[in-house]
Design an enzyme around this catalytic site. Structure first.
Site, PDB file in Angstrom:
ATOM      1  N   SER A   1      15.804  -6.522  53.993  1.00 15.89           N
ATOM      2  CA  SER A   1      15.596  -5.519  52.975  1.00 15.89           C
ATOM      3  C   SER A   1      14.201  -4.801  52.812  1.00 15.89           C
ATOM      4  O   SER A   1      14.004  -3.414  52.467  1.00 15.89           O
ATOM      5  CB  SER A   1      16.240  -5.438  51.826  1.00 15.89           C
TER       6      SER A   1
ATOM      7  N   HIS B   1      20.062  -3.092  58.542  1.00 12.10           N
ATOM      8  CA  HIS B   1      20.197  -3.335  57.115  1.00 12.10           C
ATOM      9  C   HIS B   1      21.602  -2.628  56.214  1.00 12.10           C
ATOM     10  O   HIS B   1      21.602  -1.493  56.234  1.00 12.10           O
ATOM     11  CB  HIS B   1      18.920  -2.774  56.436  1.00 12.10           C
TER      12      HIS B   1
ATOM     13  N   GLU C   1      20.913   0.998  57.274  1.00 14.21           N
ATOM     14  CA  GLU C   1      19.640   1.625  57.889  1.00 14.21           C
ATOM     15  C   GLU C   1      19.490   0.796  59.283  1.00 14.21           C
ATOM     16  O   GLU C   1      19.284  -0.446  59.356  1.00 14.21           O
ATOM     17  CB  GLU C   1      18.504   1.192  56.939  1.00 14.21           C
TER      18      GLU C   1
ATOM     19  N   ASN D   1      14.860   1.623  49.360  1.00 11.42           N
ATOM     20  CA  ASN D   1      14.285   0.819  48.584  1.00 11.42           C
ATOM     21  C   ASN D   1      12.959   1.422  48.441  1.00 11.42           C
ATOM     22  O   ASN D   1      12.057   0.900  47.377  1.00 11.42           O
ATOM     23  CB  ASN D   1      14.081  -0.748  49.063  1.00 11.42           C
TER      24      ASN D   1
END
Length: 394
Positions: free
Chosen positions: A125, A146, A158, A196
């Site tokens: 991540s 991801h 992702e 993130n």
């Protein structure tokens, strides 16, 4: 590839690995799910069975469907050294501990033993895909895929190629994610990828507002739900994710960006983690979840709530615009990622155009002037768009 549909290996049978195994098995793939930890795969089998059972109860699967999906997953307890079990897999997805050294050791072994045309994917991540790929014998076959937790529920994936990933591997990964009924977006191999990275101000600025004494935890959460339409406030969400997990991601992004103050972690969150107040899973976090605890009530001051929401939203939109500026992802993929990955009520870039980019720039400029911190610097692209009277989504 090894078969059609390809056989898929998943390394690591924790919550994420088990969830990924369920997703791909539901899509019709034969799956090998392995873990070195005692009882990890048996727990994964139990959890996947329970998850599928809930789908049966809701009428989304039949009992025969559930049994067939479980039958496609081979649960194996095996040491990480034993990667030969994945020889027939056309795709191997790593979902082990978020430690670079451990992932590099694994990819070195996988690269040496996997099928010559197998895709080697990491579910990291926040770590560098390039660093993970550097350990593989055939790094050009390595890519980030991801998922978001819980993988069977959240639709976003992702897809993260590093500088040396073959273009056909990227195309194949996107096609596979779509075949799994997921929504794939392509992100560059930069810290935090899309979600993130861009989501950091949702947590960080909320904590900053708390630390300044502008509002308390329930009021900030109320403001983001009431004025912004977010499903959960930042403190509710951090407690749900786990303050240890959220803090670790923030630290990782901060360090990977060479200590850019925009991503600086919070001392408040660090103290919560040190105290073991990890959120729902520990019984205490920003809120008290223990039996008999009384939930604190927010101060429902509309003017204050609007001030809180405007400040956090401006930070989020500025971060999203900067991600476009630095070519982290396309405008389309950024807005999809934030709505599908973390359930934001609107894409941040579309939200910025709707609100008015000049308003966002004014908020950021005022914050930077007040605090004198680079944390609040407006994106150069935001300044350019406002100066040229253009929309970011145009």
């Amino acid at each position: 590839m090894a078969s059609d549909p390809i056989q898929i290996g998943v390394v690591g049978a924790g919550a994420m690995g088990g969830g990924i195994a369920q997703v791909v098995a539901q899509a019709g793939h034969q799956v090998i799910l392995a873990d070195a930890r005692i009882d990890a795969t048996s727990k994964a089998e139990e959890d996947i069975g329970a998850s599928l059972g809930r789908l049966v109860e809701k009428g989304k699967l039949t009992s025969a469907d559930r049994d067939a999906i479980l039958g496609r997953i081979q649960f194996v307890q095996a040491p990480l050294d034993d990667v030969h079990i994945y020889r027939a897999c056309g795709l191997i997805i790593e979902a082990i501990v978020e430690e670079l050294g451990a992932k590099q050791i694994l990819f070195a072994k996988l690269g040496a033993t996997a099928a010559h045309d197998a895709i080697l994917a990491t579910n990291t991540s926040s770590l560098s895909v390039a660093s993970i790929a550097s350990a593989a014998v055939h790094p050009e076959r390595v890519i980030g895929i991801h998922f978001f937790n819980p993988a069977p529920i959240l639709p976003l994936v992702e897809v993260v190629p590093w500088l040396g990933t073959k273009p056909e591997i990227v195309t194949r990964a996107v096609q596979l994610a779509a075949a799994w009924k997921k929504t794939p977006v392509v992100a560059s191999d930069t810290p935090g990828f899309i979600v993130n990275r861009i989501a950091r101000p949702f947590y960080g600025e909320a904590i900053r507002i708390l630390e300044e004494g502008i509002a308390d935890v329930p009021t900030i959460d109320w403001a983001m739900r009431k004025h912004g339409g977010f499903r959960m406030g930042p403190f509710e969400l951090m407690d749900f994710i786990g303050n240890d997990v959220n803090y670790a991601v923030t630290r990782s992004v901060f360090e990977a960006f060479f200590y850019d103050p925009r991503y600086r972690p919070s001392l408040t969150q660090r103290r919560l983690v040190e105290a073991g107040f990890l959120g729902r899973k520990s019984g205490r976090g920003y809120y008290d979840y223990r039996e008999g605890a009384i939930a604190p009530q927010p101060h429902q001051d509309r003017e204050l709530g609007s001030e809180i929401f405007d400040r956090i939203l401006a930070m989020l939109i500025n971060e999203a615009v900067d991600a476009v500026f630095l070519r982290v992802a396309s405008v389309r993929d950024i807005d999809i990622a934030m709505t599908k990955g973390v359930n934001y009520p609107k894409g941040l870039l579309a939200w910025g155009d709707e609100l008015g980019l000049d308003s966002v720039l004014r908020s950021m400029t005022e914050l930077q002037h007040e605090y004198g911190e680079d944390r609040y610097r407006p994106s150069p692209l935001l300044r350019r768009l406002v100066g040229e009277r253009r929309r970011v989504t145009a």
